[in-house]
Write a protein that holds these residues in place. Structure first.
Motif: not given
Length: 402
Positions: A218-236
């Motif tokens: 779950l920690s690794m999944t959370f890491s991947a999802v957190g990184l993915a979310s951070g990549l797109t959030q400022p670019l909306q």
């Protein structure tokens, strides 16, 4: 679920807390922006004050939450948050706006003690079959305030000013503390770990996560999802300007569509929570999110972008609700605070990393390239989750014959 006194009381207190937090956040943001003439450094310090405690105190707060009685910890955290806002109000009335940043930091720090304690009470007092529904309800509450919070906070500040905003914030925090004080007296905490001291308990918590395969996954999944979310959030904003050819004000409609879909999705999860396994819910949510993310990066049509945002919003509660349910179910009661306090900062930390590099990646590659990379990271998170899904399924198949 609302027949459960603990669920009813904690959810009501969270409503008041969310109101207080959004009123405070937007009052501080608008007041500091106005006072400093939109100085980007001063405005950025607001985000630092609100998010830094998650990194600095998440695990520490979780460790103390495991040591202390949960009801008392939550009551005192909200009470002290309310009193800190009163102190900030007095400072602001005397012209000291820097106190707003200090107050935001103190209040956000106290939340790192309160939140794990709420998870601890859910673990103790919510039946296993209701747990997923309760987590979905909590995520739906967050979604509601993601949509309504900015509007409420902005309206109150523009209509009544910083002083009234801070008074209302203090009232909400103190009201939450009072509501939580009506819960039954805490059970006596076990004394078995006292001899080791705080540092030993903190390191025991980290070792516990490392030795638990489900929590590691779950920690690794959370890491991947957190990184993915951070990549797109400022670019909306660039989706609106570059892909759709609209001005930046159009972004608010996309955010509202996504937020409204999250409300519907959260309500749907509450309805089906007893019938769907949390690991399957999480897996489906991740895969749908990945497809929608890549689609939004490629879409040049307004209607298609909105459809993808709505679908993504409908399934987003599957991700958060699934992860939170699996965390609680796979963690012993004695470690729930430390696990919650350690894994949440992992998500936030990776999200900040993603936000930090997203602009550089867009300039180097393209908007579609960044959104595709985000989708790939979400798929990686889903693939990391497969061992848990397979393991749970095999147990379910073997169970009846054993």
């Amino acid at each position: 679920m609302f027949a459960n006194r603990y669920v009813r009381t904690i959810i009501l207190s969270r409503v008041l807390l969310q109101l207080g937090i959004w009123i405070r956040n937007y009052a501080v943001l608008l007041y500091v922006s106005e006072l400093t003439h939109n100085n980007p450094v001063d405005v950025s310090l607001i985000s630092v004050a609100e998010f830094a405690p998650i990194f600095l105190l998440g695990l520490i707060g979780g460790t103390f939450a495991d040591r202390w009685r949960p009801k008392r910890t939550m009551v005192w955290s909200d009470l002290l948050s309310g009193l800190s806002v009163v102190a900030v109000l007095l400072a602001v009335m005397n012209g000291g706006w820097v106190a707003l940043l200090i107050g935001s930091f103190v209040s956000a720090s106290l939340s790192q003690f309160s939140q794990p304690s709420a998870m601890k009470l859910y673990k103790r007092h919510v039946p296993a079959e209701q747990l997923q529904g309760v987590m979905a309800m909590s995520q739906t509450l967050v979604a509601i305030f993601m949509v309504l919070g900015p509007a409420i906070g902005t309206f109150i500040f523009l209509k009544f000013g910083i002083n009234v905003s801070l008074i209302l914030t203090a009232v909400m925090f103190l009201g939450s503390s009072f509501i939580l004080s009506t819960l039954p007296r805490d059970e006596e905490e076990p004394k078995t770990r006292e001899a080791g001291g705080f540092i030993k308990e903190l390191t025991d918590g980290l070792r516990y996560i490392g030795s638990n395969k489900s929590l590691r996954t779950l920690s690794m999944t959370f890491s991947a999802v957190g990184l993915a979310s951070g990549l797109t959030q400022p670019l909306q904003i660039f989706l609106v300007i570059e892909n759709l050819g609209r001005d930046k004000q159009f972004l608010q409609w996309l955010v509202m569509a996504n937020g409204a879909a999250m409300l519907v999705g959260g309500a749907a999860i509450i309805a089906v929570a007893k019938k769907v396994k949390p690991q399957l819910l999480l897996l489906v949510g991740l895969l749908v999110n990945a497809i929608c993310t890549v689609g939004m990066g490629a879409s040049k049509q307004i209607w298609l972008t909105i459809v993808l945002l709505v679908i993504s919003g409908l399934f987003y509660p599957c991700i958060q609700g699934g992860i939170q349910t699996l965390l609680v179910r796979n963690t012993e009661g004695a470690f729930i605070g430390r696990v919650s306090g350690a894994i949440t900062p992992i998500f936030m930390g990776m999200m900040v990393v993603g936000m930090f590099i997203s602009g550089y990646l867009k300039d180097t590659f393209s908007l579609l390239g960044v959104f595709t990379a985000s989708g790939v990271f979400v798929v990686i998170g889903a693939l990391l989750l497969l061992p848990i899904v397979v393991k749970k399924r095999s147990k379910a198949e073997v169970g009846p014959t054993a």
